[in-house]
Every structure is written in structure tokens, then in C-alpha cells.
Design an enzyme around this catalytic site. Structure first.
Site, PDB file in Angstrom:
ATOM      1  CG  ASP A   3      -2.046   0.980   1.115  1.00 46.95           C
ATOM      2  OD1 ASP A   3      -3.203   0.541   0.952  1.00 46.95           O
ATOM      3  OD2 ASP A   3      -1.791   2.209   1.171  1.00 46.95           O
ATOM      4  CB  ILE A   4       0.740   4.340  -2.048  1.00 46.04           C
ATOM      5  CG1 ILE A   4       1.813   5.290  -2.555  1.00 46.04           C
ATOM      6  CG2 ILE A   4      -0.538   5.072  -1.677  1.00 46.04           C
ATOM      7  CD1 ILE A   4       1.456   5.951  -3.880  1.00 46.04           C
TER       8      ILE A   4
ATOM      9  CG  ASN B 285     -12.530  -0.905   3.761  1.00 47.78           C
ATOM     10  OD1 ASN B 285     -13.010  -1.259   4.831  1.00 47.78           O
ATOM     11  ND2 ASN B 285     -11.322  -0.369   3.655  1.00 47.78           N
TER      12      ASN B 285
ATOM     13  CD  GLU C 281      -9.162   6.015   0.646  1.00 52.68           C
ATOM     14  OE1 GLU C 281      -8.162   5.902  -0.099  1.00 52.68           O
ATOM     15  OE2 GLU C 281      -9.101   6.354   1.836  1.00 52.68           O
ATOM     16  CB  VAL C 282      -9.316   2.063  -5.019  1.00 50.20           C
ATOM     17  CG1 VAL C 282      -8.981   1.671  -6.456  1.00 50.20           C
ATOM     18  CG2 VAL C 282      -8.299   3.070  -4.481  1.00 50.20           C
TER      19      VAL C 282
ATOM     20  CG  HIS D   8      -8.827  -2.769  -2.680  1.00 44.19           C
ATOM     21  ND1 HIS D   8      -9.736  -2.014  -3.384  1.00 44.19           N
ATOM     22  CD2 HIS D   8      -8.692  -2.173  -1.473  1.00 44.19           C
ATOM     23  CE1 HIS D   8     -10.128  -0.991  -2.633  1.00 44.19           C
ATOM     24  NE2 HIS D   8      -9.521  -1.079  -1.471  1.00 44.19           N
TER      25      HIS D   8
ATOM     26  CG  HIS E 202      -6.746  -3.009   2.997  1.00 45.02           C
ATOM     27  ND1 HIS E 202      -6.039  -1.849   2.798  1.00 45.02           N
ATOM     28  CD2 HIS E 202      -7.991  -2.772   2.502  1.00 45.02           C
ATOM     29  CE1 HIS E 202      -6.817  -0.947   2.209  1.00 45.02           C
ATOM     30  NE2 HIS E 202      -8.006  -1.485   2.028  1.00 45.02           N
TER      31      HIS E 202
END
Ligand code: 5GP
Length: 122
Positions: free
Chosen positions: A33-34, A91, A99-100, A104, A106
Site C-alpha cells: 500500500d502506498i 472495504n 476509496e478505490v 481489493h 488489505h
């Protein structure tokens, strides 16, 4: 919600944006993750065009779903967090602050992660 090919993870999959890759197979890409929220914070994404967990669970093939789950377990071991513990989180939608809009999950670890929800909200 329709899938938007301009989302950041679609761009990572096309190689338009770099990522720190930790795993890849036919169905899954995983990368750091960025903006890490733990010492170990990796994202796993399907290569298919799925907006969310709701979309993925309803429309992905059994092979895609199995590949993602296998990759979570494999990365927990390969990243050295399986013995001490890790959290795997997805999420979906506004209440979960997704958010994206490319599905995905985590994977967090490498430290005590505290309680599931902090502070308690109910
Ligand atoms: P969400 O809230 O949707 O579950 O999490 C999206 C995650 O994607 C966030 O943790 C955020 O830091 C991460 N992220 C957003 N843009 C990028 C990017 O360009 N590269 C990487 N590696 N992670 C990103």
C-alpha cells in the site's frame, strides 16, 4: 456501479503506474500500500474487472475467488506475519469508506493491530 477502467488499480494492472509488487499469478496481483497503516500493509487485487467485494463475490469465477484466498494465506506466510498474526480486510461501499472502485483486500501485520474497530462505534 459500472467498472471504471480509469481507477488507480486498473492503471497499476496495465503498468501505467508503478507498484511494489510482492506476488502475482494468473488471477491476482499483490503490492505494498502506498500509505501503509501498519508495518506490513499489502493490497491484493483480482486481475478481473470487479468494482467491489459485492461484485466479486457475485460474479467472479470459483478459480478467481480461490486464487485470491490462496494468495492471502501464502502472503501471510511469505511476508513472515502468519506466526504472530495478521488481519485481512475488505472495504465495500460508502459505509466502509471504500476509496478505490476495483475490488481489493488489505493484509495488515508485523505489529499488534489492536481491536477490530477502534474506537467502538456501537
Ligand atoms: P480502500 O479504502 O479503498 O479499502 O483502500 C484503498 C487503498 O489503496 C488505501 O489504503 C490507499 O493507500 C491505497 N492506494 C491508493 N492509491 C494507491 C496507489 O497508487 N498505489 C498503491 N500502492 N496504493 C494506493
Amino acid at each position: 456501479m459500472a467498472y471504471d477502467d480509469g481507477n488507480v488499480f486498473a492503471r497499476i494492472l496495465r503498468g501505467e503506474i508503478p507498484c511494489k509488487k510482492v506476488f502475482e499469478d494468473d488471477h491476482v496481483l499483490a503490492f505494498h500500500d502506498i500509505n501503509p497503516q501498519a508495518k506490513t500493509h499489502v493490497l491484493l487485487i483480482p486481475k478481473g474487472r470487479y468494482v467491489s467485494l459485492d461484485d466479486f463475490s457475485a460474479s467472479a469465477s470459483d478459480a478467481e475467488i480461490a486464487a485470491l484466498m490462496r494468495a492471502v494465506g501464502r502472503l501471510g506466510r511469505d511476508l513472515g506475519v502468519a506466526a504472530t498474526g495478521y488481519r485481512f480486510l475488505g472495504n465495500h461501499g460508502p459505509d466502509a469508506h471504500q476509496e478505490v472502485a476495483h475490488f481489493h483486500v488489505h493484509l495488515f501485520g508485523g505489529q499488534d493491530l489492536g481491536r477490530m474497530l477502534s474506537p467502538p462505534r456501537v
